[in-house]
Structure formats: structure tokens, C-alpha cells
Design a protein around this motif. Structure first.
Motif, PDB file in Angstrom:
ATOM      1  N   ILE A 105       0.838  -1.206   0.000  1.00 41.49           N
ATOM      2  CA  ILE A 105       0.000   0.000   0.000  1.00 41.49           C
ATOM      3  C   ILE A 105       0.872   1.254   0.000  1.00 41.49           C
ATOM      4  O   ILE A 105       0.660   2.178  -0.796  1.00 41.49           O
ATOM      5  N   GLU A 106       1.876   1.277   0.850  1.00 44.42           N
ATOM      6  CA  GLU A 106       2.667   2.494   1.007  1.00 44.42           C
ATOM      7  C   GLU A 106       3.772   2.646  -0.037  1.00 44.42           C
ATOM      8  O   GLU A 106       4.037   3.752  -0.498  1.00 44.42           O
ATOM      9  N   ASP A 107       4.413   1.558  -0.412  1.00 44.45           N
ATOM     10  CA  ASP A 107       5.549   1.640  -1.335  1.00 44.45           C
ATOM     11  C   ASP A 107       5.150   1.436  -2.788  1.00 44.45           C
ATOM     12  O   ASP A 107       5.726   2.050  -3.686  1.00 44.45           O
ATOM     13  N   GLU A 108       4.176   0.565  -3.010  1.00 46.43           N
ATOM     14  CA  GLU A 108       3.767   0.267  -4.382  1.00 46.43           C
ATOM     15  C   GLU A 108       2.557   1.082  -4.822  1.00 46.43           C
ATOM     16  O   GLU A 108       2.186   1.067  -5.999  1.00 46.43           O
ATOM     17  N   GLY A 109       1.942   1.776  -3.881  1.00 50.96           N
ATOM     18  CA  GLY A 109       0.855   2.675  -4.230  1.00 50.96           C
ATOM     19  C   GLY A 109      -0.484   2.001  -4.459  1.00 50.96           C
ATOM     20  O   GLY A 109      -1.390   2.608  -5.045  1.00 50.96           O
ATOM     21  N   LEU A 110      -0.652   0.750  -4.004  1.00 54.12           N
ATOM     22  CA  LEU A 110      -1.953   0.107  -4.144  1.00 54.12           C
ATOM     23  C   LEU A 110      -2.975   0.807  -3.246  1.00 54.12           C
ATOM     24  O   LEU A 110      -2.659   1.174  -2.110  1.00 54.12           O
ATOM     25  N   THR A 111      -4.187   0.987  -3.762  1.00 51.24           N
ATOM     26  CA  THR A 111      -5.243   1.437  -2.863  1.00 51.24           C
ATOM     27  C   THR A 111      -5.560   0.305  -1.886  1.00 51.24           C
ATOM     28  O   THR A 111      -5.271  -0.865  -2.151  1.00 51.24           O
ATOM     29  N   GLU A 112      -6.161   0.681  -0.781  1.00 56.75           N
ATOM     30  CA  GLU A 112      -6.458  -0.303   0.261  1.00 56.75           C
ATOM     31  C   GLU A 112      -7.332  -1.429  -0.279  1.00 56.75           C
ATOM     32  O   GLU A 112      -7.099  -2.614  -0.001  1.00 56.75           O
ATOM     33  N   SER A 113      -8.326  -1.071  -1.070  1.00 51.69           N
ATOM     34  CA  SER A 113      -9.247  -2.088  -1.577  1.00 51.69           C
ATOM     35  C   SER A 113      -8.632  -2.920  -2.692  1.00 51.69           C
ATOM     36  O   SER A 113      -8.999  -4.081  -2.868  1.00 51.69           O
ATOM     37  N   ARG A 114      -7.706  -2.336  -3.455  1.00 48.35           N
ATOM     38  CA  ARG A 114      -7.006  -3.149  -4.466  1.00 48.35           C
ATOM     39  C   ARG A 114      -6.156  -4.203  -3.773  1.00 48.35           C
ATOM     40  O   ARG A 114      -6.093  -5.358  -4.207  1.00 48.35           O
ATOM     41  N   TRP A 115      -5.513  -3.825  -2.686  1.00 49.12           N
ATOM     42  CA  TRP A 115      -4.722  -4.785  -1.904  1.00 49.12           C
ATOM     43  C   TRP A 115      -5.634  -5.890  -1.360  1.00 49.12           C
ATOM     44  O   TRP A 115      -5.296  -7.081  -1.439  1.00 49.12           O
ATOM     45  N   THR A 116      -6.778  -5.507  -0.834  1.00 55.48           N
ATOM     46  CA  THR A 116      -7.740  -6.487  -0.327  1.00 55.48           C
ATOM     47  C   THR A 116      -8.205  -7.408  -1.446  1.00 55.48           C
ATOM     48  O   THR A 116      -8.271  -8.632  -1.271  1.00 55.48           O
ATOM     49  N   GLU A 117      -8.533  -6.841  -2.582  1.00 55.20           N
ATOM     50  CA  GLU A 117      -8.983  -7.632  -3.726  1.00 55.20           C
ATOM     51  C   GLU A 117      -7.945  -8.679  -4.118  1.00 55.20           C
ATOM     52  O   GLU A 117      -8.281  -9.841  -4.397  1.00 55.20           O
ATOM     53  N   GLN A 118      -6.687  -8.302  -4.130  1.00 54.67           N
ATOM     54  CA  GLN A 118      -5.630  -9.244  -4.512  1.00 54.67           C
ATOM     55  C   GLN A 118      -5.549 -10.401  -3.529  1.00 54.67           C
ATOM     56  O   GLN A 118      -5.340 -11.555  -3.930  1.00 54.67           O
ATOM     57  N   HIS A 119      -5.719 -10.118  -2.249  1.00 57.84           N
ATOM     58  CA  HIS A 119      -5.672 -11.189  -1.253  1.00 57.84           C
ATOM     59  C   HIS A 119      -6.911 -12.084  -1.318  1.00 57.84           C
ATOM     60  O   HIS A 119      -6.808 -13.305  -1.121  1.00 57.84           O
ATOM     61  N   LEU A 120      -8.058 -11.495  -1.596  1.00 54.19           N
ATOM     62  CA  LEU A 120      -9.283 -12.285  -1.675  1.00 54.19           C
ATOM     63  C   LEU A 120      -9.353 -13.114  -2.956  1.00 54.19           C
ATOM     64  O   LEU A 120     -10.059 -14.121  -3.004  1.00 54.19           O
ATOM     65  N   GLY A 121      -8.661 -12.661  -3.993  1.00 56.52           N
ATOM     66  CA  GLY A 121      -8.732 -13.361  -5.274  1.00 56.52           C
ATOM     67  C   GLY A 121     -10.091 -13.194  -5.939  1.00 56.52           C
ATOM     68  O   GLY A 121     -10.516 -14.042  -6.726  1.00 56.52           O
ATOM     69  N   HIS A 122     -10.770 -12.078  -5.635  1.00 55.79           N
ATOM     70  CA  HIS A 122     -12.097 -11.821  -6.202  1.00 55.79           C
ATOM     71  C   HIS A 122     -12.292 -10.313  -6.264  1.00 55.79           C
ATOM     72  O   HIS A 122     -11.907  -9.596  -5.336  1.00 55.79           O
ATOM     73  N   PRO A 123     -12.886  -9.787  -7.339  1.00 52.31           N
ATOM     74  CA  PRO A 123     -13.126  -8.342  -7.416  1.00 52.31           C
ATOM     75  C   PRO A 123     -13.964  -7.842  -6.240  1.00 52.31           C
ATOM     76  O   PRO A 123     -14.846  -8.553  -5.756  1.00 52.31           O
ATOM     77  N   VAL A 124     -13.679  -6.623  -5.817  1.00 54.72           N
ATOM     78  CA  VAL A 124     -14.445  -6.040  -4.720  1.00 54.72           C
ATOM     79  C   VAL A 124     -14.992  -4.676  -5.128  1.00 54.72           C
ATOM     80  O   VAL A 124     -14.477  -4.006  -6.021  1.00 54.72           O
ATOM     81  N   ILE A 125     -16.053  -4.292  -4.443  1.00 55.32           N
ATOM     82  CA  ILE A 125     -16.619  -2.949  -4.530  1.00 55.32           C
ATOM     83  C   ILE A 125     -16.414  -2.296  -3.175  1.00 55.32           C
ATOM     84  O   ILE A 125     -16.759  -2.871  -2.137  1.00 55.32           O
ATOM     85  N   LYS A 126     -15.840  -1.096  -3.172  1.00 54.13           N
ATOM     86  CA  LYS A 126     -15.568  -0.410  -1.901  1.00 54.13           C
ATOM     87  C   LYS A 126     -16.754   0.464  -1.522  1.00 54.13           C
ATOM     88  O   LYS A 126     -17.162   1.352  -2.276  1.00 54.13           O
ATOM     89  N   ALA A 127     -17.303   0.224  -0.345  1.00 54.71           N
ATOM     90  CA  ALA A 127     -18.437   0.999   0.157  1.00 54.71           C
ATOM     91  C   ALA A 127     -18.482   0.900   1.677  1.00 54.71           C
ATOM     92  O   ALA A 127     -17.902  -0.022   2.262  1.00 54.71           O
ATOM     93  N   PHE A 128     -19.142   1.842   2.305  1.00 55.33           N
ATOM     94  CA  PHE A 128     -19.359   1.891   3.757  1.00 55.33           C
ATOM     95  C   PHE A 128     -18.083   2.168   4.555  1.00 55.33           C
ATOM     96  O   PHE A 128     -18.144   2.205   5.783  1.00 55.33           O
ATOM     97  N   ASN A 129     -16.943   2.356   3.914  1.00 54.51           N
ATOM     98  CA  ASN A 129     -15.699   2.479   4.683  1.00 54.51           C
ATOM     99  C   ASN A 129     -15.625   3.791   5.466  1.00 54.51           C
ATOM    100  O   ASN A 129     -14.923   3.862   6.477  1.00 54.51           O
ATOM    101  N   GLY A 130     -16.337   4.818   4.991  1.00 57.47           N
ATOM    102  CA  GLY A 130     -16.317   6.089   5.706  1.00 57.47           C
ATOM    103  C   GLY A 130     -17.636   6.415   6.369  1.00 57.47           C
ATOM    104  O   GLY A 130     -17.903   7.572   6.703  1.00 57.47           O
ATOM    105  N   THR A 131     -18.447   5.384   6.579  1.00 54.20           N
ATOM    106  CA  THR A 131     -19.788   5.560   7.144  1.00 54.20           C
ATOM    107  C   THR A 131     -19.760   5.281   8.647  1.00 54.20           C
ATOM    108  O   THR A 131     -19.204   4.271   9.077  1.00 54.20           O
ATOM    109  N   TYR A 132     -20.337   6.158   9.437  1.00 53.38           N
ATOM    110  CA  TYR A 132     -20.470   5.885  10.862  1.00 53.38           C
ATOM    111  C   TYR A 132     -21.458   4.732  11.052  1.00 53.38           C
ATOM    112  O   TYR A 132     -22.543   4.723  10.471  1.00 53.38           O
ATOM    113  N   ALA A 133     -21.055   3.759  11.859  1.00 56.09           N
ATOM    114  CA  ALA A 133     -21.873   2.556  12.017  1.00 56.09           C
ATOM    115  C   ALA A 133     -23.287   2.894  12.508  1.00 56.09           C
ATOM    116  O   ALA A 133     -24.272   2.324  12.026  1.00 56.09           O
ATOM    117  N   GLN A 134     -23.396   3.825  13.432  1.00 55.33           N
ATOM    118  CA  GLN A 134     -24.712   4.145  13.977  1.00 55.33           C
ATOM    119  C   GLN A 134     -25.620   4.782  12.924  1.00 55.33           C
ATOM    120  O   GLN A 134     -26.852   4.645  12.982  1.00 55.33           O
TER     121      GLN A 134
END
Length: 220
Positions: A105-134
Motif C-alpha cells: 500500500i505504502e511503497d507500491e501505491g496500491l489502494t487499500e481495496s485493491r490490496w484487499t482484492e488481490q488477497h481475496l482473489g475476487h473483485p471487490v466494490i468499496k463501500a461503507f468504509n467512511g460511514t459511521y456505524a450508527q
């Protein structure tokens, strides 16, 4: 829909509450095992399952766990999911508070969700990450309501993104297309849109004002 939720913290728990209330069939899992989810299951009617079974038959899977725990998820997680399963990533990178330094993330410039997608081995959609749970419980509004809150949604697959946006609309929020997954830095922590409780116009403006420079507090 049949929906799997991996992570039963504040976001995962409140999505479980709202999605079951809307009539969806929800399976929920966490790292501590189904026996720790009996109260949430009793409250909501959701089915507690092991992580390995959370995606079984699911049309949508929400992954809402600490970023550092993503590599520990079992392989083949989506092998028994429904065809075309859509995966929502709600995660954020907090290197100093929780996750430690992630070089990709820091050295190669991957976005957080791109890094997650690579580990999951499945495309992801990023949502709710900046939403207050309540807010998931308290701030949902019918479509067209003047004070309806908007959430940014980023991802590469147009059909998957449309499905997520429709689900968020059903939950009672507007959405703004935040671009592809490589554009999702615009909604990472400490950007103008992160935690913003505003409508479509303000969220669109905040996304445009974001800087790709990672703030010092969010570098390991």
C-alpha cells in the motif's frame, strides 16, 4: 437476497440488523466462531456460521474486518457462493492504530481495496468504509428526502457496482459513483468525503477535492 457478512463488529453488526429487517437472508460470521453470535442472531434472525461458510450460496458478501486480518481469511472463500457473487469491502488502512505497515500500500501505491482484492482473489466494490456505524441504523431515509445521506461507491465492475448501489438505496441512502478501484483513494481515511454526512452534491465535491498524498497519520 442471500447475503453473507464476514465481520460482526459495528459496521457488520448494524448491516446485519438492517438487512434482515429488510427481509434479506443473512449469514454472519466472525473470527471467534458462531457461538459468539447467538445474541445477534436472536435479535435479528440472521444465521451465525463459520467464516468458511459465510459466502455459501450468497449473492452478496460483505467483508468488514480489520485490514490486517484479510490475509488470514480461508482460501476458496467464494467457491460455493452464487454465480456472479458481489463482494463489498468496507475496510480501511490504519497502520499506526491497528494494522501495522503494509508495504504494498505504502511503497507500491496500491489502494487499500485493491490490496484487499488481490488477497481475496475476487473483485471487490468499496463501500461503507467512511460511514459511521450508527448512521446505518439512524440516518436512513426514503428516496427523495432532502436530508438523505449519500455514500461513495468505487469499483471496476459496472454490474457489481450497480447491484451494490441498489442495495444501498434499499438501505435508505443515496450513492455517488467514485470511479474504479484505483480511484478509491478518494474515499480513504482523512479525505474530505470520509465520514461526511451530506447528500450527493457535497459528496461529489468532496471526492473531487481529495488529494492522492497519503497523510502522515496514515503512513506506517
Amino acid at each position: 437476497m442471500k447475503i453473507g457478512i464476514i465481520g460482526a463488529g459495528q459496521i457488520g453488526g448494524n448491516l446485519t440488523r438492517r438487512l434482515t429487517a429488510l427481509g434479506h437472508e443473512v449469514s454472519v460470521a466472525n473470527s471467534r466462531g458462531p457461538h459468539t453470535l447467538t445474541e445477534l442472531a436472536k435479535e435479528t434472525g440472521a444465521t451465525p456460521v463459520p467464516v468458511e461458510e459465510a459466502a455459501r450460496g450468497a449473492e452478496v458478501v460483505v467483508v468488514t474486518i480489520p485490514l490486517k486480518a484479510i490475509p488470514d481469511l480461508p482460501s476458496g472463500l467464494f467457491a460455493e457462493a452464487a454465480d456472479g457473487v458481489v463482494v463489498i469491502d468496507t475496510g480501511n488502512y490504519y497502520p499506526r492504530q491497528r494494522d501495522g505497515r503494509i508495504a504494498a500500500i505504502e511503497d507500491e501505491g496500491l489502494t487499500e481495496s485493491r490490496w484487499t482484492e488481490q488477497h481475496l482473489g475476487h473483485p471487490v466494490i468499496k463501500a461503507f468504509n467512511g460511514t459511521y456505524a450508527q448512521d446505518i441504523l439512524d440516518r436512513h431515509r426514503p428516496a427523495g428526502t432532502p436530508d438523505r445521506q449519500a455514500l461513495p461507491v468505487a469499483g471496476d465492475d459496472a454490474a457489481a457496482k450497480a447491484k451494490v448501489r441498489a442495495l444501498i438505496d434499499e438501505l435508505g441512502f443515496d450513492t455517488v459513483d467514485a470511479g474504479g478501484l484505483d480511484d478509491s483513494w478518494r474515499q480513504q481515511p482523512d479525505t474530505p468525503v470520509y465520514g461526511l454526512r451530506e447528500g450527493v452534491e457535497a459528496v461529489t465535491k468532496a471526492l473531487a477535492e481529495a488529494s492522492p498524498e497519503r497523510p502522515a497519520d496514515f503512513r506506517g
